[in-house]
Design an enzyme around this catalytic site. Structure first.
Site, PDB file in Angstrom:
ATOM      1  N   ASP A  84      60.590 -23.214 -48.954  1.00  0.00           N
ATOM      2  CA  ASP A  84      61.543 -22.121 -48.754  1.00  0.00           C
ATOM      3  C   ASP A  84      60.823 -20.768 -48.692  1.00  0.00           C
ATOM      4  O   ASP A  84      59.794 -20.588 -49.333  1.00  0.00           O
ATOM      5  CB  ASP A  84      62.555 -22.131 -49.913  1.00  0.00           C
ATOM      6  CG  ASP A  84      63.798 -21.336 -49.590  1.00  0.00           C
ATOM      7  OD1 ASP A  84      63.967 -20.914 -48.426  1.00  0.00           O
ATOM      8  OD2 ASP A  84      64.608 -21.118 -50.507  1.00  0.00           O
ATOM      9  N   GLY A  85      61.376 -19.853 -47.926  1.00  0.00           N
ATOM     10  CA  GLY A  85      60.882 -18.471 -47.936  1.00  0.00           C
ATOM     11  C   GLY A  85      60.122 -18.055 -46.688  1.00  0.00           C
ATOM     12  O   GLY A  85      59.533 -16.975 -46.672  1.00  0.00           O
ATOM     13  N   SER A 103      67.112 -29.313 -42.543  1.00  0.00           N
ATOM     14  CA  SER A 103      68.257 -29.928 -43.219  1.00  0.00           C
ATOM     15  C   SER A 103      69.414 -30.118 -42.246  1.00  0.00           C
ATOM     16  O   SER A 103      69.470 -29.450 -41.198  1.00  0.00           O
ATOM     17  CB  SER A 103      68.702 -29.056 -44.398  1.00  0.00           C
ATOM     18  OG  SER A 103      69.484 -27.976 -43.929  1.00  0.00           O
ATOM     19  N   SER A 104      70.344 -30.995 -42.634  1.00  0.00           N
ATOM     20  CA  SER A 104      71.495 -31.218 -41.753  1.00  0.00           C
ATOM     21  C   SER A 104      72.349 -29.950 -41.673  1.00  0.00           C
ATOM     22  O   SER A 104      73.199 -29.834 -40.800  1.00  0.00           O
ATOM     23  CB  SER A 104      72.309 -32.432 -42.211  1.00  0.00           C
ATOM     24  OG  SER A 104      72.340 -32.533 -43.599  1.00  0.00           O
ATOM     25  N   GLU A 105      72.114 -29.006 -42.577  1.00  0.00           N
ATOM     26  CA  GLU A 105      72.846 -27.726 -42.537  1.00  0.00           C
ATOM     27  C   GLU A 105      72.108 -26.672 -41.695  1.00  0.00           C
ATOM     28  O   GLU A 105      72.686 -25.640 -41.338  1.00  0.00           O
ATOM     29  CB  GLU A 105      73.051 -27.175 -43.956  1.00  0.00           C
ATOM     30  CG  GLU A 105      74.072 -27.956 -44.799  1.00  0.00           C
ATOM     31  CD  GLU A 105      73.543 -29.279 -45.304  1.00  0.00           C
ATOM     32  OE1 GLU A 105      72.336 -29.355 -45.636  1.00  0.00           O
ATOM     33  OE2 GLU A 105      74.324 -30.254 -45.352  1.00  0.00           O
ATOM     34  N   ASN A 106      70.831 -26.911 -41.404  1.00  0.00           N
ATOM     35  CA  ASN A 106      70.056 -25.901 -40.653  1.00  0.00           C
ATOM     36  C   ASN A 106      70.555 -25.708 -39.216  1.00  0.00           C
ATOM     37  O   ASN A 106      70.201 -24.720 -38.564  1.00  0.00           O
ATOM     38  CB  ASN A 106      68.558 -26.248 -40.623  1.00  0.00           C
ATOM     39  CG  ASN A 106      67.839 -25.955 -41.934  1.00  0.00           C
ATOM     40  OD1 ASN A 106      66.837 -26.556 -42.265  1.00  0.00           O
ATOM     41  ND2 ASN A 106      68.362 -25.002 -42.700  1.00  0.00           N
TER      42      ASN A 106
HETATM   43  C1  FPP Z   1      62.841 -22.401 -45.176  1.00  0.00           C
HETATM   44  O1  FPP Z   1      62.562 -21.033 -44.959  1.00  0.00           O
HETATM   45  C2  FPP Z   1      62.121 -23.240 -44.252  1.00  0.00           C
HETATM   46  C3  FPP Z   1      62.685 -24.016 -43.267  1.00  0.00           C
HETATM   47  C4  FPP Z   1      64.147 -24.048 -43.040  1.00  0.00           C
HETATM   48  C5  FPP Z   1      61.921 -24.845 -42.357  1.00  0.00           C
HETATM   49  C6  FPP Z   1      60.587 -25.344 -42.838  1.00  0.00           C
HETATM   50  C7  FPP Z   1      59.794 -25.680 -41.637  1.00  0.00           C
HETATM   51  C8  FPP Z   1      58.465 -25.520 -41.479  1.00  0.00           C
HETATM   52  C9  FPP Z   1      57.558 -25.060 -42.562  1.00  0.00           C
HETATM   53  C10 FPP Z   1      57.813 -25.772 -40.175  1.00  0.00           C
HETATM   54  C11 FPP Z   1      57.951 -27.160 -39.564  1.00  0.00           C
HETATM   55  C12 FPP Z   1      57.714 -28.297 -40.496  1.00  0.00           C
HETATM   56  C13 FPP Z   1      56.783 -29.300 -40.317  1.00  0.00           C
HETATM   57  C14 FPP Z   1      56.776 -30.469 -41.247  1.00  0.00           C
HETATM   58  C15 FPP Z   1      55.779 -29.257 -39.254  1.00  0.00           C
HETATM   59  P1  FPP Z   1      63.752 -20.080 -44.590  1.00  0.00           P
HETATM   60  O2  FPP Z   1      63.754 -19.860 -43.138  1.00  0.00           O
HETATM   61  O3  FPP Z   1      65.037 -20.606 -45.153  1.00  0.00           O
HETATM   62  O4  FPP Z   1      63.288 -18.783 -45.360  1.00  0.00           O
HETATM   63  P2  FPP Z   1      64.244 -17.685 -45.999  1.00  0.00           P
HETATM   64  O5  FPP Z   1      65.037 -18.364 -47.081  1.00  0.00           O
HETATM   65  O6  FPP Z   1      63.271 -16.695 -46.534  1.00  0.00           O
HETATM   66  O7  FPP Z   1      65.097 -17.140 -44.897  1.00  0.00           O
END
Ligand code: FPP
Length: 247
Positions: A18-19, A63-66
């Site tokens: 996250d982040g 995630s399925s919510e993304n």
């Molecule tokens: C959360 O950060 C992260 C994600 C929703 C996606 C994670 C994906 C990757 C690291 C790249 C692809 C993965 C692989 C396995 C190659 P956020 O966007 O929710 O951050 P925020 O909470 O600060 O907005």
């Protein structure tokens, strides 16, 4: 490079990465740059886990919510996953990493599913570490799909309701055959599971780390493993004792 091994290395570490967005915002960059940098952190985490003796590393990639995010960000995340598989599959294979994907595969885009299947197929026999990619994954959805499958067997008369045990439920989940996570890490300071491995997290140690995912370095991971090694796990009993199945 030395290979640190702690007295108690978790067999299975699962990470809520996250982040990425906040990492980028803080630098005046578009969110997509945070995801890009996040992929580098993924590579380092897989290497560190393998060197440390972790046998399973699960990463919450999408995630399925993304799907609720803006179309441009969804397509960016899809693109990053595809390029990760395309670029890194041979390296992962050479390093004896087995790739496994969990999550709902129904209705996945036709440019994504074949790549994920190829990654699983190519690395099926590898034994150093299993990289579990949670993609289009939601724990409640996973449990609902498992329940539908069990209900189908009950309706068909091949399974008696009295035989529905925790072990049988575990065996219907996407994680069948994978031990439950010993340690679940979430980065970015948020302290929630957000629909991640809810069934499997029953006895997991939880660790919430303030760093944003793109800053999750080898040192951060090693410090987390050291912290884990200092914890006493009781599994509901009085002394530390791993359970036989899915502990
Ligand atoms: C959360 O950060 C992260 C994600 C929703 C996606 C994670 C994906 C990757 C690291 C790249 C692809 C993965 C692989 C396995 C190659 P956020 O966007 O929710 O951050 P925020 O909470 O600060 O907005």
């Amino acid at each position: 490079m030395s290979q640190p091994r702690y007295s108690t290395v978790p067999a299975h570490v699962a990470i809520i990465m996250d982040g990425n967005g906040r990492w980028a915002n803080g630098r005046g960059l578009p969110r997509t740059m945070g995801h890009r940098k996040g992929v580098e952190a993924v590579r380092e985490a897989v290497r560190t886990a393998g060197e440390s003796g972790v046998k399973y590393l699960t990463l919450f990639a999408f995630s399925s919510e993304n799907w609720r995010r803006p179309e441009s960000e969804v397509s960016d995340l899809m693109g990053l996953l595809k390029s990760f598989v395309r670029r890194d599959l041979e390296t992962l294979h050479r390093e004896n990493v087995r790739v496994k994907v969990i999550g709902d595969r129904a209705n996945l885009r036709s440019d994504v599913l074949p790549l994920l299947l190829e990654a699983e197929e190519r690395t099926r026999a590898n034994t150093a570490i299993t990289l579990v990619i949670a993609f289009n994954y939601g724990a409640r959805d996973e449990i609902a799909r498992a329940m539908r499958s069990i209900a189908g067997d009950v309706a068909a008369g091949v399974l008696h309701p009295a035989d529905i045990t925790p072990e049988r439920i575990s065996a219907r989940l996407d994680t069948a055959g994978i031990p439950d996570p010993d340690l679940i890490i979430r980065t970015s300071g948020e302290e929630r599971l957000s629909n991640f491995l809810l069934w499997q997290a029953a006895y997991a140690e939880l660790m919430f780390i303030p760093d944003f995912w793109p800053d999750f370095s080898r040192q951060t991971f090693l410090a987390a493993l050291e912290n884990y090694a200092s914890r006493e796990r009781r599994f509901g009993g009085l002394s530390e004792r791993p359970l036989a199945v899915g502990s």
